[in-house]
Design a protein around this motif. Structure first.
Motif, mmCIF file in Angstrom:
data_model
loop_
_atom_site.group_PDB
_atom_site.id
_atom_site.type_symbol
_atom_site.label_atom_id
_atom_site.label_comp_id
_atom_site.label_asym_id
_atom_site.label_seq_id
_atom_site.Cartn_x
_atom_site.Cartn_y
_atom_site.Cartn_z
ATOM 1 N N TYR A 115 0.851 -1.188 0.000
ATOM 2 C CA TYR A 115 0.000 0.000 0.000
ATOM 3 C C TYR A 115 0.890 1.242 0.000
ATOM 4 C CZ TYR A 115 -3.206 3.655 1.328
ATOM 5 O OH TYR A 115 -3.924 4.816 1.338
ATOM 6 N N TYR A 116 0.578 2.160 -0.893
ATOM 7 C CA TYR A 116 1.262 3.448 -0.970
ATOM 8 C C TYR A 116 0.232 4.524 -0.632
ATOM 9 C CZ TYR A 116 4.814 0.804 -3.449
ATOM 10 O OH TYR A 116 5.766 -0.118 -3.788
ATOM 11 N N GLY A 117 0.515 5.322 0.361
ATOM 12 C CA GLY A 117 -0.412 6.361 0.794
ATOM 13 C C GLY A 117 -0.469 7.528 -0.170
ATOM 14 N N GLY A 150 -4.132 7.169 -2.356
ATOM 15 C CA GLY A 150 -3.419 5.940 -2.038
ATOM 16 C C GLY A 150 -3.670 4.870 -3.089
ATOM 17 N N LEU A 151 -2.780 3.882 -3.143
ATOM 18 C CA LEU A 151 -2.879 2.819 -4.140
ATOM 19 C C LEU A 151 -2.414 1.510 -3.515
ATOM 20 C CD1 LEU A 151 -3.364 2.246 -7.227
ATOM 21 C CD2 LEU A 151 -0.915 2.524 -7.488
ATOM 22 N N PRO A 156 -2.063 3.916 -11.797
ATOM 23 C CA PRO A 156 -2.387 5.092 -10.991
ATOM 24 C C PRO A 156 -3.182 6.113 -11.802
ATOM 25 C CG PRO A 156 -0.137 5.222 -11.767
ATOM 26 C CD PRO A 156 -0.661 3.885 -12.205
ATOM 27 N N ALA A 157 -3.618 7.163 -11.117
ATOM 28 C CA ALA A 157 -4.296 8.260 -11.804
ATOM 29 C C ALA A 157 -3.329 8.919 -12.782
ATOM 30 C CB ALA A 157 -4.796 9.277 -10.785
ATOM 31 N N GLU A 158 -3.867 9.423 -13.876
ATOM 32 C CA GLU A 158 -3.024 10.096 -14.867
ATOM 33 C C GLU A 158 -2.536 11.437 -14.333
ATOM 34 O OE1 GLU A 158 -4.865 10.265 -18.694
ATOM 35 O OE2 GLU A 158 -5.093 8.093 -18.792
ATOM 36 N N ILE A 199 2.166 9.919 -19.448
ATOM 37 C CA ILE A 199 0.798 9.688 -18.987
ATOM 38 C C ILE A 199 0.746 9.712 -17.469
ATOM 39 C CG2 ILE A 199 -1.098 8.021 -18.925
ATOM 40 C CD1 ILE A 199 -0.107 7.029 -21.661
ATOM 41 N N TYR A 200 1.762 9.099 -16.835
ATOM 42 C CA TYR A 200 1.817 9.008 -15.381
ATOM 43 C C TYR A 200 3.012 9.815 -14.884
ATOM 44 C CZ TYR A 200 -1.148 5.163 -16.702
ATOM 45 O OH TYR A 200 -2.139 4.421 -17.275
ATOM 46 N N SER A 201 2.943 10.234 -13.648
ATOM 47 C CA SER A 201 4.020 11.046 -13.087
ATOM 48 C C SER A 201 5.335 10.277 -13.042
ATOM 49 C CB SER A 201 3.655 11.500 -11.677
ATOM 50 O OG SER A 201 4.755 12.168 -11.094
ATOM 51 N N ARG A 202 6.389 10.913 -13.461
ATOM 52 C CA ARG A 202 7.714 10.289 -13.381
ATOM 53 C C ARG A 202 8.218 10.271 -11.951
ATOM 54 N NH1 ARG A 202 12.032 14.774 -15.293
ATOM 55 N NH2 ARG A 202 11.060 16.494 -14.213
ATOM 56 N N ASN A 203 7.552 10.984 -11.056
ATOM 57 C CA ASN A 203 7.934 11.045 -9.648
ATOM 58 C C ASN A 203 7.172 10.036 -8.790
ATOM 59 O OD1 ASN A 203 9.622 13.280 -10.219
ATOM 60 N ND2 ASN A 203 7.829 14.609 -10.175
ATOM 61 N N SER A 204 6.400 9.195 -9.413
ATOM 62 C CA SER A 204 5.561 8.231 -8.705
ATOM 63 C C SER A 204 6.395 7.315 -7.808
ATOM 64 C CB SER A 204 4.799 7.397 -9.737
ATOM 65 O OG SER A 204 4.106 6.358 -9.105
ATOM 66 N N PRO A 205 5.942 7.051 -6.574
ATOM 67 C CA PRO A 205 6.694 6.159 -5.681
ATOM 68 C C PRO A 205 6.492 4.670 -6.004
ATOM 69 C CG PRO A 205 4.755 6.962 -4.562
ATOM 70 C CD PRO A 205 4.818 7.656 -5.895
#
Length: 91
Positions: free
Chosen positions: A6-8, A27-28, A57-59, A69-75
């Motif tokens: 889980y990622y908050g 969160g995901l 994830p959300a776009e 399309i998705y954030s390059r900073n995504s955890p």
């Protein structure tokens, strides 16, 4: 093996000529599974998947100008499900 991750919630900050742009992501939860079969004491084979439900994830609205399309900073990974087979050898 079964695993849940889980990622908050998190906030992406992107700077441009007009200032800082913020986008909030929720969160995901991601789930993984694998199964190992031991053919001999020294040889095993494992099949599995990461992100079983192929969750994305959300776009990212602030990354579109970069062709993303998705954030390059995504955890977390933004590639959807991954599937694999692994051969294990013990010497």
């Amino acid at each position: 093996m079964l695993r849940g991750r889980y990622y908050g919630p998190w906030t992406d900050v992107t700077g441009n000529a007009t200032g800082e742009l913020f986008q909030r992501f929720g969160g995901l939860a991601l789930f993984d599974a694998s199964l190992t079969y031991r053919m001999t004491p020294n040889i095993s084979i494992r099949g599995g998947t990461e992100n079983v439900f192929n969750t994305y994830p959300a776009e990212a609205t602030n990354q579109a100008n970069r062709g993303l399309i998705y954030s390059r900073n995504s955890p977390y990974d933004t590639d959807g499900g991954r599937y694999y087979v692994r051969l294990g050898l013990n010497f």
